[in-house]
Write a protein that holds these residues in place. Structure first.
Motif, mmCIF file in Angstrom:
data_model
loop_
_atom_site.group_PDB
_atom_site.id
_atom_site.type_symbol
_atom_site.label_atom_id
_atom_site.label_comp_id
_atom_site.label_asym_id
_atom_site.label_seq_id
_atom_site.Cartn_x
_atom_site.Cartn_y
_atom_site.Cartn_z
ATOM 1 N N GLU A 37 -5.398 -9.163 18.606
ATOM 2 C CA GLU A 37 -5.360 -9.952 17.141
ATOM 3 C C GLU A 37 -6.125 -9.180 16.291
ATOM 4 O OE1 GLU A 37 -7.409 -13.735 18.062
ATOM 5 O OE2 GLU A 37 -5.414 -14.473 18.963
ATOM 6 N N ARG A 38 -5.875 -7.751 16.196
ATOM 7 C CA ARG A 38 -6.303 -6.682 14.824
ATOM 8 C C ARG A 38 -5.027 -6.068 14.496
ATOM 9 N NH1 ARG A 38 -10.966 -7.864 12.485
ATOM 10 N NH2 ARG A 38 -11.288 -5.725 12.171
ATOM 11 N N ALA A 39 -5.059 -5.494 13.483
ATOM 12 C CA ALA A 39 -4.233 -4.629 12.867
ATOM 13 C C ALA A 39 -4.984 -3.557 11.998
ATOM 14 C CB ALA A 39 -3.047 -5.199 12.070
ATOM 15 N N HIS A 40 -4.440 -2.235 12.141
ATOM 16 C CA HIS A 40 -4.885 -1.209 11.362
ATOM 17 C C HIS A 40 -4.004 -0.707 10.410
ATOM 18 C CE1 HIS A 40 -6.144 2.725 10.354
ATOM 19 N NE2 HIS A 40 -7.428 2.601 10.833
ATOM 20 N N ILE A 41 -3.828 -0.977 9.052
ATOM 21 C CA ILE A 41 -2.951 -0.751 8.093
ATOM 22 C C ILE A 41 -3.262 0.588 7.248
ATOM 23 C CG2 ILE A 41 -1.320 -1.875 6.513
ATOM 24 C CD1 ILE A 41 -1.926 -4.535 7.907
ATOM 25 N N SER A 42 -2.539 1.537 6.888
ATOM 26 C CA SER A 42 -2.957 2.361 6.070
ATOM 27 C C SER A 42 -1.817 2.842 5.076
ATOM 28 C CB SER A 42 -3.497 3.542 6.842
ATOM 29 O OG SER A 42 -2.465 4.083 7.555
ATOM 30 N N LEU A 43 -2.330 3.388 4.118
ATOM 31 C CA LEU A 43 -1.503 4.027 3.120
ATOM 32 C C LEU A 43 -1.812 5.715 2.886
ATOM 33 C CD1 LEU A 43 0.085 3.937 0.511
ATOM 34 C CD2 LEU A 43 -1.543 3.510 -0.793
ATOM 35 N N ILE A 44 -0.859 6.470 3.407
ATOM 36 C CA ILE A 44 -1.098 7.842 3.221
ATOM 37 C C ILE A 44 -0.424 8.443 1.988
ATOM 38 C CG2 ILE A 44 -1.178 10.036 4.599
ATOM 39 C CD1 ILE A 44 -2.757 7.613 5.855
ATOM 40 N N TYR A 201 0.741 9.793 -7.421
ATOM 41 C CA TYR A 201 0.858 8.612 -6.716
ATOM 42 C C TYR A 201 2.330 8.063 -6.757
ATOM 43 C CZ TYR A 201 -3.944 8.125 -5.035
ATOM 44 O OH TYR A 201 -5.178 8.103 -4.319
ATOM 45 N N ARG A 202 3.078 8.999 -6.288
ATOM 46 C CA ARG A 202 4.646 8.576 -6.181
ATOM 47 C C ARG A 202 5.253 8.045 -4.967
ATOM 48 N NH1 ARG A 202 5.922 7.065 -10.091
ATOM 49 N NH2 ARG A 202 8.154 7.393 -9.766
ATOM 50 N N PRO A 203 5.971 6.903 -4.986
ATOM 51 C CA PRO A 203 6.667 6.707 -3.647
ATOM 52 C C PRO A 203 7.126 7.547 -2.764
ATOM 53 C CG PRO A 203 7.631 5.831 -5.270
ATOM 54 C CD PRO A 203 6.743 6.441 -6.015
ATOM 55 N N ASP A 204 7.807 8.593 -3.203
ATOM 56 C CA ASP A 204 8.312 9.672 -2.233
ATOM 57 C C ASP A 204 7.080 10.757 -1.403
ATOM 58 O OD1 ASP A 204 8.050 10.616 -4.910
ATOM 59 O OD2 ASP A 204 9.604 12.342 -4.353
ATOM 60 N N LEU A 205 5.851 10.268 -1.951
ATOM 61 C CA LEU A 205 4.846 11.035 -1.488
ATOM 62 C C LEU A 205 4.158 10.264 -0.474
ATOM 63 C CD1 LEU A 205 3.583 13.326 -4.421
ATOM 64 C CD2 LEU A 205 5.387 14.132 -2.647
ATOM 65 N N MET A 206 4.352 8.917 -0.197
ATOM 66 C CA MET A 206 3.708 7.928 0.569
ATOM 67 C C MET A 206 4.217 7.645 1.776
ATOM 68 S SD MET A 206 2.773 5.345 -2.818
ATOM 69 C CE MET A 206 1.833 5.953 -4.113
ATOM 70 N N ALA A 207 3.432 7.108 2.734
ATOM 71 C CA ALA A 207 3.903 6.437 3.877
ATOM 72 C C ALA A 207 2.943 5.146 4.155
ATOM 73 C CB ALA A 207 3.647 7.491 4.790
ATOM 74 N N VAL A 208 3.464 4.019 4.535
ATOM 75 C CA VAL A 208 2.767 2.990 4.934
ATOM 76 C C VAL A 208 2.568 2.971 6.469
ATOM 77 C CG1 VAL A 208 2.569 0.418 5.010
ATOM 78 C CG2 VAL A 208 3.089 1.695 2.879
ATOM 79 N N ILE A 209 1.529 2.901 7.200
ATOM 80 C CA ILE A 209 1.568 2.735 8.506
ATOM 81 C C ILE A 209 0.974 1.362 9.172
ATOM 82 C CG2 ILE A 209 0.784 3.931 10.588
ATOM 83 C CD1 ILE A 209 0.472 6.676 8.978
ATOM 84 N N ALA A 210 1.424 0.776 9.945
ATOM 85 C CA ALA A 210 1.019 -0.684 10.335
ATOM 86 C C ALA A 210 0.989 -0.612 11.935
ATOM 87 C CB ALA A 210 1.708 -1.791 9.899
ATOM 88 N N VAL A 211 -0.112 -0.582 12.361
ATOM 89 C CA VAL A 211 -0.342 -0.663 14.134
ATOM 90 C C VAL A 211 -0.978 -1.762 14.314
ATOM 91 C CG1 VAL A 211 -0.676 0.624 16.172
ATOM 92 C CG2 VAL A 211 0.136 1.838 14.325
ATOM 93 N N GLY A 212 -0.648 -2.741 15.253
ATOM 94 C CA GLY A 212 -1.595 -3.830 15.554
ATOM 95 C C GLY A 212 -0.692 -4.750 16.390
#
Length: 545
Positions: A37-44, A201-212
């Motif tokens: 019942e936890r999630a680790h969400i990151s913006l790289i 801070y451009r979207p094509d230099l970004m990743a969203v990672i969600a694990v949980g």
């Protein structure tokens, strides 16, 4: 599915949902039940201090700080206050970091409330596209960053000041430490922060990672909603719009033929250490051939470290401890490191031992018996990870996907990796690992750094530098004998002790454990858990000193 040839790319872990949005942002989503019942969400973001202009030195880090001081949806301290109100503490559960080449933000939070997940995606979306940089908040944050800079200006900063020029030379990296310059972050107009944010801070230099512990399809929908521009999603900020690819420069590290040597004495040095380094280009392959190279190198270091450990067990060892390894350092280079911890007057002896062992592998290679032993050990290690695959923490998986986004590290998944190791290990030859070891002593791109307490040793820093430089230059002329593998085939215990008995047993209900008193008077407390498969952990102590 296994690749049909060594040059075919390895399939990405099928347990991960991967995709990209119309604006170029990519995402990785993985359902994982640890912790429950936890999630680790990151913006790289592929944005760090290396991209700063001269009058922006320190502003990549400053921008990261400002993400917690006001965004389009959350004023001033509302992000931290909200996350702490739901049990996510700033630091371990909510944080960010800025490096040379990237900036990473993450939140770890509960998944039992849909509203919490909704807020989390709003926060990360605002960090990506809508930090406000209110002038009054910028002024307040200058003091925070200055204090962070002051706290960092101890031994670590002085060590870094010696370390970076040796490693980076004339590269831009030498002048772009993430903490920056006080004269810049104390005085830069807020607009220069905005300039850096809007440019990089451009979207094509970004990743969203969600694990949980969540429904992956629902999370994918949230990523599209909060990070894709209309009509694909609802991210209406100008920064989220589809645009031309960002022209992000890459900076190299100049090569050098002659070794660089530095002896660094400091009153706060925690001990005497020797670092022998080689700079290599990062491994960039994502195919079976690349995985094979990685496995061969891993075996080579395992064998070398076993030899170094054995030598350290001698009656009069040349060092207190040592290790050899390879790791990423910055985007442009990896470092092969041979480190030794020595007595204050043992620099020359410890360094000579490192030279002898690396030269021994170059001249004579390893033994078949060593390779067979470490293959068994490595296969056992990978099997353990495979058996415990349902117990991996979400944060660990998230970092694995971040590494893939930033550097292309293969991520076949532990199921495929376990199959690959079973197939590859029997095929890897002694010649392959010997070839890896031979590169450790190749000329060029070598750095030697000695760190020691001020006033230690009989020689001055300059005299010691000269001696070590001469030894390093003459390393190829060393004559060393082949290694003799003399592992004795004897039992761990020559005589098995006579078994005793359990004299009494008592339940400890408060911790769901049991207490045994043995016939020799020893007390044993045992608790069964499901934290790790196939693992029993023992600990022992006596109440008297």
């Amino acid at each position: 599915m296994a690749p049909s040839s060594p040059d075919d790319p390895l399939a990405f872990d099928p347990a991960v949902i991967r995709g990209s949005l119309s604006n170029g942002l990519v995402y990785y989503i993985r359902q994982n039940a640890e912790p429950r019942e936890r999630a680790h969400i990151s913006l790289i973001v592929k944005t760090g201090s290396i991209l700063e202009e001269e009058d922006q030195r320190g502003l990549a880090h400053f921008v990261e700080h400002m993400a917690f001081n006001g965004t389009e949806r959350f004023a001033k301290q509302e992000i931290v206050e909200y996350l702490e109100s739901i049990g996510s503490n700033f630091g371990p559960d909510v944080n960010a970091s800025t490096g040379f080449d990237s900036t990473q933000y993450f939140v770890e939070l509960r998944t039992d409330d849909p509203e919490i997940l909704e807020k989390a995606f709003q926060i990360l979306s605002d960090w990506a596209f809508a930090i406000t940089f209110a002038p009054d908040e910028v002024e307040l944050e200058r003091g925070v960053i200055l204090e962070e800079w002051r706290l960092s200006r101890g031994f670590g900063a002085r060590f870094q000041d010696n370390w970076f020029p040796l490693i980076f030379g004339d590269s831009r990296y030498t002048e772009r430490a993430p903490i920056g310059l006080p004269e810049v972050f104390e005085n830069a107009p807020p607009q220069r922060l905005v300039d850096f944010y809007e440019r990089w801070y451009r979207p094509d230099l970004m990743a969203v990672i969600a694990v949980g512990d969540f429904d992956p399809d629902a999370i994918e929908a949230k990523v599209r909603q909060y990070f894709a521009p209309p009509p694909e999603g609802e991210a209406g900020q100008a920064a989220a719009a589809v645009g031309p690819p960002t022209d992000r420069p890459r900076y190299g590290v100049p090569e050098h033929d002659e070794p660089r040597v530095n002896v660094f004495s400091d009153p706060e040095a925690p001990g005497t250490q020797v670092y022998l380094l080689r700079k290599l280009l990062p491994e960039s392959g994502d195919d079976l051939a690349a995985l094979r190279r990685i496995v061969a190198e891993r075996l080579a270091f395992m064998m070398l470290n076993a030899r170094l450990f054995e030598r350290g067990q001698a009656e009069d060892p040349p060092y207190l401890g040592t290790i050899g390894l390879r790791g990423s350092f910055v985007e442009a280079i990896d470092l092969v490191q041979f480190a030794a911890w020595v007595e204050q007057d043992g620099v020359e002896t410890g360094f000579q031992a490192l030279l002898e062992e690396t030269q021994r592998t170059r001249q004579h290679g390893f033994a078949e018996s060593e390779l067979a032993r470490e293959k068994t050990t490595l296969l056992s290690e990978v099997e353990r990870v495979y058996r415990e695959r349902d117990q991996r923490e979400s944060a660990d998986l998230s970092q694995e996907y971040a590494d893939h986004f930033l550097s292309g590290t293969p991520v076949p998944g532990i199921e495929a990796e376990w199959a690959f190791y079973q197939a590859l290990l029997p095929e890897i030859s002694l010649a392959e690992v010997d070839a890896v070891a031979a590169t450790w002593s190749e000329p060029g791109n070598t750095v030697l750094l000695v760190m020691r307490p001020e006033g230690s040793g009989e020689k001055s820093d300059q005299d010691l530098e000269s001696e070590l430089q001469a030894r390093l230059a003459a390393a190829d002329t060393l004559e060393v004998e082949p290694y003799e593998d003399e592992v004795a085939d004897v039992p761990l215990m020559a005589t098995i002790p006579t078994a005793g008995s359990i004299a009494s047993e008592e339940a400890i209900e408060s911790i769901d454990a049991v207490k045994w008193t043995l016939s020799n008077g020893i007390t044993v407390i045992a608790k069964q858990t499901d934290f790790k498969n196939d693992e029993i952990v023992f600990g022992a102590f006596s109440p008297r000193g």
